[in-house]
Write a protein that holds these residues in place. Sequence first.
Motif, PDB file in Angstrom:
ATOM      1  N   ARG A  63      36.378  42.028  46.723  1.00 44.72           N
ATOM      2  CA  ARG A  63      35.865  41.067  45.060  1.00 44.72           C
ATOM      3  C   ARG A  63      36.556  40.400  44.829  1.00 44.72           C
ATOM      4  NH1 ARG A  63      38.322  45.782  40.582  1.00 44.72           N
ATOM      5  NH2 ARG A  63      37.368  44.020  39.701  1.00 44.72           N
ATOM      6  N   ASP A  64      35.738  39.353  44.549  1.00 42.84           N
ATOM      7  CA  ASP A  64      36.409  38.254  44.098  1.00 42.84           C
ATOM      8  C   ASP A  64      36.548  37.891  42.660  1.00 42.84           C
ATOM      9  OD1 ASP A  64      33.939  38.264  42.687  1.00 42.84           O
ATOM     10  OD2 ASP A  64      33.009  36.384  43.823  1.00 42.84           O
ATOM     11  N   ASP A  65      37.264  38.465  42.198  1.00 45.82           N
ATOM     12  CA  ASP A  65      36.969  38.524  40.966  1.00 45.82           C
ATOM     13  C   ASP A  65      38.067  39.143  40.259  1.00 45.82           C
ATOM     14  OD1 ASP A  65      36.600  41.850  41.141  1.00 45.82           O
ATOM     15  OD2 ASP A  65      35.769  41.883  39.335  1.00 45.82           O
ATOM     16  N   GLU A  94      45.057  36.153  40.575  1.00 45.25           N
ATOM     17  CA  GLU A  94      45.535  35.698  41.406  1.00 45.25           C
ATOM     18  C   GLU A  94      46.691  36.400  42.197  1.00 45.25           C
ATOM     19  OE1 GLU A  94      45.212  33.747  45.515  1.00 45.25           O
ATOM     20  OE2 GLU A  94      44.052  33.893  43.768  1.00 45.25           O
ATOM     21  N   ARG A 109      45.454  39.687  44.684  1.00 44.37           N
ATOM     22  CA  ARG A 109      43.859  39.325  45.122  1.00 44.37           C
ATOM     23  C   ARG A 109      45.377  38.944  46.516  1.00 44.37           C
ATOM     24  NH1 ARG A 109      43.500  34.726  48.734  1.00 44.37           N
ATOM     25  NH2 ARG A 109      44.630  34.002  46.909  1.00 44.37           N
TER      26      ARG A 109
END
Length: 274
Positions: free
Chosen positions: A46-48, A51, A54
């Motif tokens: 996932r890139d959503d 921060e 992640r």
Amino acid sequence: MKIVLWILGLALLAAIVATAAQALFVSRTVAAREARLAVTKGGTLRDDLPEVVRAFAERGLAGAPPGRVVRLRQSVEMVLKPGAGWQPMRARQVIGIDTAGFVWVAAMKVGPIALVKAIDAFGEGHGVLDIRVLGAWRMGVSKGPDADRAEAARYLAELPWSPDAILLNRDLIWSETADGVEVALDTAGGEARVAFYFDAAGDIVRMTAKDRAATQPDGSVRLLDWAGHFSDYGMVGGRRIPRRGEVGYIYPTGYEAYWRGTITDYRVEARSPN
């Protein structure tokens, strides 16, 4: 007299056979649930994500490729009802990565015999807590909309043990809050939601959830706020995870823990090559 003893012997043998058959059925049902959790969907990372989430998950992955399912073992103590003492148990758990779900099996033993076995599970939108005597005969079960949300909340709360799922599972809905993050999951019984709080190093050290179903000693269900703590981060089985945890409910008189445990074994099964 001999006939009576013969009849009693046959009845005992029949009870033993029936118990073994029922225990085998339960074991196969658990195995089927676990197998469904290992199904991968072939998605990319996932890139959503927020921060802080992640960064936490990538640190937990420790440079390894994502797996398809987590398998762990725990040394556990539990308070089985409010006011009772802590009881030692051994537990094993399977956690889905692409698929939102888990299966937790814990046993309280008397010598070599598993006198009481607890099966806690969530999968395909439904949750269940099933308590069995000798691993076979049901002495209590929780299911329905309250259980769906409660067990989904458990899956969410234990995401620190599965950084792979944080990075891969697209059913998880993340949002930032003023002092942490929240993650939500839709279930057959409605939405489950858990809040995470981070320390200065970026590790998740606390979680909370509103209105989680708690079964009371009289069998009634009460919605209570729920909280837990994670600690002792370190490398286990190729992942950096919290090795200790605790969870409890918040009563009008304050917080009372009912579960605490230590990870004793941890491994992530590799994904099948495409």
